[in-house]
Structure formats: structure tokens, C-alpha cells
Design a protein around this motif. Structure first.
Motif, PDB file in Angstrom:
ATOM      1  N   UNK A 187       0.837  -1.188   0.000  1.00  0.00           N
ATOM      2  CA  UNK A 187       0.000   0.000   0.000  1.00  0.00           C
ATOM      3  C   UNK A 187       0.876   1.244   0.000  1.00  0.00           C
ATOM      4  N   UNK A 188       0.507   2.227  -0.808  1.00  0.00           N
ATOM      5  CA  UNK A 188       1.264   3.481  -0.860  1.00  0.00           C
ATOM      6  C   UNK A 188       0.727   4.478   0.156  1.00  0.00           C
ATOM      7  N   UNK A 189      -0.344   4.124   0.875  1.00  0.00           N
ATOM      8  CA  UNK A 189      -0.876   5.001   1.926  1.00  0.00           C
ATOM      9  C   UNK A 189      -1.429   4.137   3.055  1.00  0.00           C
ATOM     10  N   UNK A 190      -2.734   4.170   3.293  1.00  0.00           N
ATOM     11  CA  UNK A 190      -3.304   3.397   4.393  1.00  0.00           C
ATOM     12  C   UNK A 190      -3.206   1.899   4.142  1.00  0.00           C
ATOM     13  N   UNK A 191      -2.872   1.154   5.199  1.00  0.00           N
ATOM     14  CA  UNK A 191      -2.952  -0.300   5.137  1.00  0.00           C
ATOM     15  C   UNK A 191      -4.420  -0.713   5.234  1.00  0.00           C
ATOM     16  N   UNK A 192      -4.716  -1.964   4.899  1.00  0.00           N
ATOM     17  CA  UNK A 192      -6.099  -2.443   4.920  1.00  0.00           C
ATOM     18  C   UNK A 192      -6.712  -2.294   6.316  1.00  0.00           C
ATOM     19  N   UNK A 193      -6.013  -2.775   7.328  1.00  0.00           N
ATOM     20  CA  UNK A 193      -6.546  -2.680   8.683  1.00  0.00           C
ATOM     21  C   UNK A 193      -6.760  -1.249   9.124  1.00  0.00           C
ATOM     22  N   UNK A 194      -5.864  -0.374   8.707  1.00  0.00           N
ATOM     23  CA  UNK A 194      -5.996   1.046   9.025  1.00  0.00           C
ATOM     24  C   UNK A 194      -7.232   1.633   8.360  1.00  0.00           C
ATOM     25  N   UNK A 195      -7.489   1.251   7.116  1.00  0.00           N
ATOM     26  CA  UNK A 195      -8.679   1.722   6.408  1.00  0.00           C
ATOM     27  C   UNK A 195      -9.949   1.223   7.097  1.00  0.00           C
ATOM     28  N   UNK A 196      -9.938  -0.035   7.563  1.00  0.00           N
ATOM     29  CA  UNK A 196     -11.074  -0.559   8.312  1.00  0.00           C
ATOM     30  C   UNK A 196     -11.304   0.252   9.589  1.00  0.00           C
ATOM     31  N   UNK A 197     -10.241   0.471  10.362  1.00  0.00           N
ATOM     32  CA  UNK A 197     -10.380   1.165  11.637  1.00  0.00           C
ATOM     33  C   UNK A 197     -10.823   2.611  11.459  1.00  0.00           C
ATOM     34  N   UNK A 198     -10.262   3.300  10.458  1.00  0.00           N
ATOM     35  CA  UNK A 198     -10.623   4.699  10.232  1.00  0.00           C
ATOM     36  C   UNK A 198     -12.066   4.824   9.747  1.00  0.00           C
ATOM     37  N   UNK A 199     -12.481   3.914   8.883  1.00  0.00           N
ATOM     38  CA  UNK A 199     -13.865   3.936   8.403  1.00  0.00           C
ATOM     39  C   UNK A 199     -14.831   3.633   9.549  1.00  0.00           C
ATOM     40  N   UNK A 200     -14.448   2.696  10.413  1.00  0.00           N
ATOM     41  CA  UNK A 200     -15.281   2.376  11.573  1.00  0.00           C
ATOM     42  C   UNK A 200     -15.404   3.579  12.496  1.00  0.00           C
ATOM     43  N   UNK A 201     -14.310   4.303  12.659  1.00  0.00           N
ATOM     44  CA  UNK A 201     -14.339   5.495  13.520  1.00  0.00           C
ATOM     45  C   UNK A 201     -15.280   6.543  12.954  1.00  0.00           C
TER      46      UNK A 201
END
Length: 337
Positions: free
Chosen positions: A157-171
Motif C-alpha cells: 500500500x502506498x498510503x493506508x494499510x487495509x486494517x488502518x482503512x477498516x479502523x478509520x472507516x469504523x471510527x
């Protein structure tokens, strides 16, 4: 050989004992979720302090679980990186002090190598070479695993990792911290085709990923008043589709027939099912650890330490080095030892 594994790279304190003949004898994990939840993310200083408090307790619990005395430990492996520097130092200091007391060797282990090789703890194991799909809160990488220590990075990934995208979207949806698992639960009640989120970078050559745009798309869907369950389901499907397309390309590029899915997001059931279907169609096979070994754990650290100790690798007798940033491919030169 009985190896004690120690994992303290971030917000899990873990100690395990692995026997090269009998397999995994003990696996103790303490999560710091409650410590960091009120801050909405991991606080490095608090993580390090909690590791210091929990390591001795988990060590005793692991010995009891394995029905061993401490002098029956033959070697120690600990996470030397990558991770939070203070957290890594607590585990390394504990490992080196214990190794000195027990007069046994110690070895610093690469955290990501642990994730990649974790399926080797299972009875049904992948055969080298294989494609490793590392999906976690900090990493999204496609790795050609040719042998122990021989790795090639194919895409990331050139930016957010998958888990990071999940956590940020959940937030964004108010699901709390950590929110990835909560988002996946919510997705079970939604329609996966309700919102057409983008599948980032699939129209470009190469195997790199980008997930930050998906987070923006989620924010726009929330602002538009879309149903949160539909948002969660459609988001999860977009991530799975994107991963599947890139994994397919990596398999075509390498010719590999075995895939290892590793990291915290590897516990995602829809992703597991999609990859199994893909590999069944291709006449290949996908491997993944049980959910307890997808997140950070010491069992995978003990395993890697055992494999490398058997090759004669050792830390220097005095001192230790931790590496908050440590590319996995830098281990490749060790494969010839």
C-alpha cells in the motif's frame, strides 16, 4: 528444543513456548485494548509500561500452561522489530535478561516474518515457494516467499494499510476503537452491492495498493445519509475485490499455487472465503492461521526463532538492538547462511 517467544511490538503482550518436536505448548496473550480505547489509538508510552507489568505474569502463566520449569527453556526469541521503539525495548530487555539468567541463547525476530510463517504452526502447511498476503493495521504487502529468509516484495500500500482503512472507516461511523472487527460485524447486516465504492488502482499496472480514497468515499456516503450497515458491507466488499484482483495478478506473475493470508485482517471470514474460491478455481490452495494467531502473538515469534536458531543464528552475547523500521526483504541475505 523448547523456545520461549516474546512479542511486544505494539499493544499486545504475548509469551509462548514452542517445542520443535511437540509443537506449541503454551500461548499467552494480553490485549491492551482497554488501555488505549479512551484515546482512540495506541499511546506508545502506555503500551511500553503495560508490557513491563505483564511480561513476568505471562511468563509464569506460560510455564504453568506448558507444565515446564524455567530451566527447561532452551532458547528465547523476541520481536526486535518493526514496531514501537519503547514497546520493542521492553520485550528485548526482558528476553536478554532472562537468557542471561538461564544461560541460553536469544535471538531477535522480525515481526512480519512471524506473521508470514505462522501457518507453519498448523498440521497442514504451505510448501515453499508461496505468495504471502500480509494484511494488518500497519501493513498491506504481497510477498514472494521463496524460502526461510528469502523474500521479495511484489507490492504494498502506498498510503493506508487495509486494517488502518477498516479502523478509520469504523471510527467515521462511530463504532469505537479498534473498529475493524465491529465494521465487519455490521457488514453482515448490510447489502454488499448497495454502494459502488471504488476498487483503487486496479486499472493501473503493478501490484501496489491505495486505500485512503476508500475512507473518503465512506465519509461521503455517511454525509449522504446512507445506511451504515450498507456502507460497511459495500466497503468491505470493495476491499476484498481489490485484494483479490491484485493477488490474482501476483499469482500470474510468480506462477505460485500456494497463498498464505496473514496478519490481523486475515481473520476476516468473507476475505478467507473469497481467496479459497479463487484458489480452488486455480487448482491451488490458501493457508491461514487460526484467528488467535492472526493478530500479534508470540507463537509465531517462537517458531521463527526455532527455525533460525536451528541454522546456528544467534544474537551477540551482550546488548540488543531493536529496529522500529525494518524491511522484511532485508532478511533475504540470510537465506544463504
Amino acid at each position: 528444543m523448547r523456545v520461549l517467544g516474546i512479542e511486544t511490538s505494539c499493544d499486545e503482550t504475548a509469551i509462548a513456548i514452542y517445542d520443535t518436536t511437540r509443537g506449541l505448548l503454551a500461548n499467552q496473550i494480553h490485549s491492551q485494548t482497554d488501555v488505549h480505547a479512551c484515546y482512540g489509538g495506541v499511546v506508545p508510552e502506555l503500551a511500553a509500561r503495560d508490557h513491563v507489568r505483564k511480561l513476568p505474569l505471562l511468563f509464569r502463566a506460560a510455564l504453568i500452561e506448558a507444565n515446564l520449569r524455567r530451566d527447561q527453556i532452551n532458547a528465547i526469541g523476541y520481536t526486535a522489530g518493526p514496531g514501537l521503539q519503547g514497546a520493542l525495548m521492553t520485550g528485548a530487555a526482558f528476553a536478554k535478561g532472562l537468557a542471561r539468567a538461564l544461560q541460553c541463547p536469544a535471538l531477535g525476530v522480525h515481526h512480519l516474518e512471524g506473521h508470514v510463517l505462522a501457518p507453519l504452526l498448523e498440521e497442514e502447511r504451505p510448501q515453499f515457494p508461496f505468495l504471502a498476503v500480509l494484511v494488518s493495521g500497519g501493513h498491506t504487502q504481497l510477498i514472494a516467499v521463496k524460502a526461510l529468509g528469502d523474500y521479495a516484495l511484489l507490492g504494498e500500500s502506498i498510503d493506508d494499510a487495509v486494517g488502518e482503512a477498516f479502523d478509520k472507516s469504523a471510527k467515521l461511523m462511530g463504532l469505537g476503537y479498534p473498529g475493524g472487527a465491529a465494521l465487519s460485524q455490521l457488514a453482515q447486516r448490510g447489502r454488499r452491492d448497495a454502494i459502488r465504492f471504488p476498487r483503487p488502482m486496479i486499472d493501473r499496472p503493478g501490484l501496489d495498493f491505495s486505500f485512503s480514497g476508500l475512507k473518503t468515499a465512506v465519509a461521503l456516503a455517511i454525509a449522504a445519509g446512507k445506511d451504515h450497515a450498507d456502507i460497511a458491507a459495500s466497503f468491505e466488499q470493495a476491499v476484498i475485490d481489490t485484494l483479490a484482483i491484485k493477488i490474482g495478478r501476483a499469482l500470474e506473475q510468480t506462477g505460485y499455487r500456494h497463498v498464505v493470508l496473514a496478519g490481523g485482517v486475515a481473520a476476516n471470514r468473507p476475505l478467507r472465503l473469497r481467496l479459497k474460491e479463487m484458489m480452488d478455481e486455480r487448482g491451488g490452495q490458501v493457508f491461514y492461521p487460526p484467528p488467535i494467531l492472526c493478530t500479534d502473538n508470540a507463537a509465531m515469534i517462537a517458531l521463527v526463532a526455532a527455525l533460525r536458531l536451528e541454522r546456528g543464528e544467534r544474537d551477540a552475547a551482550a546488548g540488543f538492538e531493536v529496529r522500529p523500521r525494518w524491511p522484511l526483504v532485508s532478511l533475504s541475505h540470510l537465506s544463504s547462511r
